[in-house]
Design an enzyme around this catalytic site. Structure first.
Site, PDB file in Angstrom:
ATOM      1  N   HIS A  63      19.155  26.474   8.782  1.00 21.17           N
ATOM      2  CA  HIS A  63      19.411  27.777   8.071  1.00 21.17           C
ATOM      3  C   HIS A  63      19.270  28.698   8.862  1.00 21.17           C
ATOM      4  CE1 HIS A  63      18.257  30.658   4.831  1.00 21.17           C
ATOM      5  NE2 HIS A  63      17.157  30.676   5.438  1.00 21.17           N
ATOM      6  N   LYS A  99      20.888  40.287  -1.957  1.00 26.35           N
ATOM      7  CA  LYS A  99      20.014  39.486  -2.737  1.00 26.35           C
ATOM      8  C   LYS A  99      18.678  39.903  -2.593  1.00 26.35           C
ATOM      9  CE  LYS A  99      18.723  34.715  -1.811  1.00 26.35           C
ATOM     10  NZ  LYS A  99      19.048  33.367  -1.161  1.00 26.35           N
ATOM     11  N   ARG A 140      13.838  25.778   6.180  1.00 26.79           N
ATOM     12  CA  ARG A 140      13.717  27.004   5.670  1.00 26.79           C
ATOM     13  C   ARG A 140      12.062  27.601   5.839  1.00 26.79           C
ATOM     14  NH1 ARG A 140      16.061  26.806  -0.258  1.00 26.79           N
ATOM     15  NH2 ARG A 140      14.950  24.788  -0.041  1.00 26.79           N
ATOM     16  N   GLN A 141      11.279  26.817   6.420  1.00 26.55           N
ATOM     17  CA  GLN A 141       9.944  27.074   6.578  1.00 26.55           C
ATOM     18  C   GLN A 141       9.967  27.461   7.925  1.00 26.55           C
ATOM     19  OE1 GLN A 141       6.665  25.188   4.848  1.00 26.55           O
ATOM     20  NE2 GLN A 141       7.794  23.942   3.564  1.00 26.55           N
ATOM     21  N   ASP A 193      27.419  29.389   0.918  1.00 22.57           N
ATOM     22  CA  ASP A 193      26.345  29.573   1.322  1.00 22.57           C
ATOM     23  C   ASP A 193      25.999  28.165   2.187  1.00 22.57           C
ATOM     24  OD1 ASP A 193      23.740  30.461   1.543  1.00 22.57           O
ATOM     25  OD2 ASP A 193      22.997  30.342  -0.284  1.00 22.57           O
ATOM     26  N   ASP A 236       0.694  -1.348  -0.015  1.00 21.66           N
ATOM     27  CA  ASP A 236       0.031   0.179   0.146  1.00 21.66           C
ATOM     28  C   ASP A 236       0.788   1.405   0.004  1.00 21.66           C
ATOM     29  OD1 ASP A 236       1.045   0.089   2.531  1.00 21.66           O
ATOM     30  OD2 ASP A 236      -0.810   0.012   3.636  1.00 21.66           O
ATOM     31  N   ARG A 260      14.602  37.997  -3.598  1.00 17.23           N
ATOM     32  CA  ARG A 260      13.959  36.876  -3.910  1.00 17.23           C
ATOM     33  C   ARG A 260      12.490  37.284  -4.264  1.00 17.23           C
ATOM     34  NH1 ARG A 260      14.090  31.034  -4.017  1.00 17.23           N
ATOM     35  NH2 ARG A 260      16.250  31.118  -2.735  1.00 17.23           N
TER      36      ARG A 260
HETATM   37  C1  R5P Z   1      18.762  31.303   1.672  1.00 18.90           C
HETATM   38  O1  R5P Z   1      18.504  32.339   2.440  1.00 18.90           O
HETATM   39  C2  R5P Z   1      19.722  30.406   1.692  1.00 18.90           C
HETATM   40  O2  R5P Z   1      20.803  30.820   2.361  1.00 18.90           O
HETATM   41  C3  R5P Z   1      20.119  29.702   0.034  1.00 18.90           C
HETATM   42  O3  R5P Z   1      20.653  30.816  -0.348  1.00 18.90           O
HETATM   43  C4  R5P Z   1      18.940  29.548  -0.554  1.00 18.90           C
HETATM   44  O4  R5P Z   1      17.998  28.669   0.256  1.00 18.90           O
HETATM   45  C5  R5P Z   1      19.162  28.446  -1.532  1.00 18.90           C
HETATM   46  O5  R5P Z   1      18.065  28.208  -2.426  1.00 18.90           O
HETATM   47  P1  R5P Z   1      18.054  27.950  -4.000  1.00 18.90           P
HETATM   48  O6  R5P Z   1      19.206  27.136  -4.418  1.00 18.90           O
HETATM   49  O7  R5P Z   1      16.798  27.499  -4.425  1.00 18.90           O
HETATM   50  O8  R5P Z   1      18.315  29.496  -4.600  1.00 18.90           O
END
Ligand code: R5P
Length: 283
Positions: free
Chosen positions: A122, A184, A89-90, A211, A33, A186
């Site tokens: 994070h 940066k 990250r959430q 990063d 299942d 987003r």
């Molecule tokens: C964001 O603040 C993190 O430090 C990374 O830069 C980010 O999560 C990377 O995600 P992606 O590869 O999807 O851009």
């Protein structure tokens, strides 16, 4: 005994070597299942160290099962090592009605662990979501190890200001160079990332972008492309968690990256250095 999750087998073996502890061999079964069952038939001892990167929803369920299985088998203490914590990250509800998923998952993990070792979350505040003691291990300094000696006038850049400590840690461990960060932005509707290089001169210099995570590769590939446009020398992409989802590798290659280096918190071909010695110290 060290108990590996299926996504952390190489790291768990390295940790067993590092600590001299025995390594359990879990069995993973999938029922018709679709339900999964992770068992640890050979578990022996009073202390279990479950090492499981939660790289997928399945890996989360598997971790909960491994924690429960070792208790059933007699473990008195369970330490859970989260080399990579999915959902971290959430870490807030971005809109009304949304969950704080990092908190929900941390609470679930806490029900089966006495303590948690968490590698480079994070945000450090993620540790507060657990109901048990948490030791946070920062792994960015390890990223200098796979880099070639003799980088030309090296510049270690974080993709944004909040990650500057990562570029500083990698620079310090490398033993020379400058550390700085990008600006940066987003777009949360489209996921598009725009990075603007700061004041540092990049022309002719080898640059290491540092990063915590490369997920879709949007952030890192934008940063690599911005540096190539400014005639930087070789550009390295260094991250603790090489999630490298979807077309991340292609994006990075197309942007002109020289090499991608990561640790083994997420086990990938790019995992060039192990966090095992750092985690061993935290056990
Ligand atoms: C964001 O603040 C993190 O430090 C990374 O830069 C980010 O999560 C990377 O995600 P992606 O590869 O999807 O851009």
């Amino acid at each position: 005994m060290i108990v590996p999750g299926s996504a952390s087998q190489a790291l768990a073996a390295a940790l067993a070597d590092e600590t001299g502890r025995p390594l359990a061999t879990p069995e993973f079964h999938r029922f018709p299942d679709g339900e999964a069952r992770a068992a640890v038939p050979g578990f022996a001892g009073e202390e279990a160290v479950v090492v499981a990167a939660t790289t997928s929803d399945e890996a989360f369920v598997e971790l909960l099962q491994l924690q429960d299985a070792v208790r059933e088998a007699g473990a008195e203490t369970v330490t859970t090592v989260l080399p990579y914590m999915g959902y971290a990250r959430q870490d807030r509800a971005f809109e009304a009605g949304q969950p704080v998923s990092a908190r929900a998952t941390a609470r679930a993990v806490s029900t089966g662990a006495d303590r948690v070792v968490l590698v480079s979350p994070h945000e450090p505040g993620v540790a507060d979501f657990f109901d048990v003691p948490v030791e946070v291990v920062g792994a960015a300094s390890l990223l200098s190890e796979p880099l070639p000696d003799g980088l030309v006038d090296p510049l270690f850049l974080a993709p944004d200001e909040s990650a500057e400590a990562l570029s500083v840690a990698a620079r310090d461990a490398y033993g020379g160079g400058e550390a700085d960060f990008f600006e940066k932005e987003r777009d949360y509707d489209t996921g598009a990332v725009t990075v603007t290089p700061g004041d540092a001169v990049v022309e002719g210099r080898d640059v290491v972008i540092v990063d915590d995570i490369v997920a879709t590769g949007s952030t890192m590939s934008e940063a690599v492309a911005a540096l190539r446009e400014r005639d930087a020398g070789d550009v390295y992409a260094a991250c603790v968690h090489g999630v490298l989802a979807g077309s991340a590798r292609t994006r990075l290659a197309a942007a002109g990256v020289e090499r991608v280096v990561a640790t083994d918190t997420v086990e990938r071909a790019e995992s060039a250095v192990s966090v095992a010695p750092l985690v061993a110290r935290a056990l």
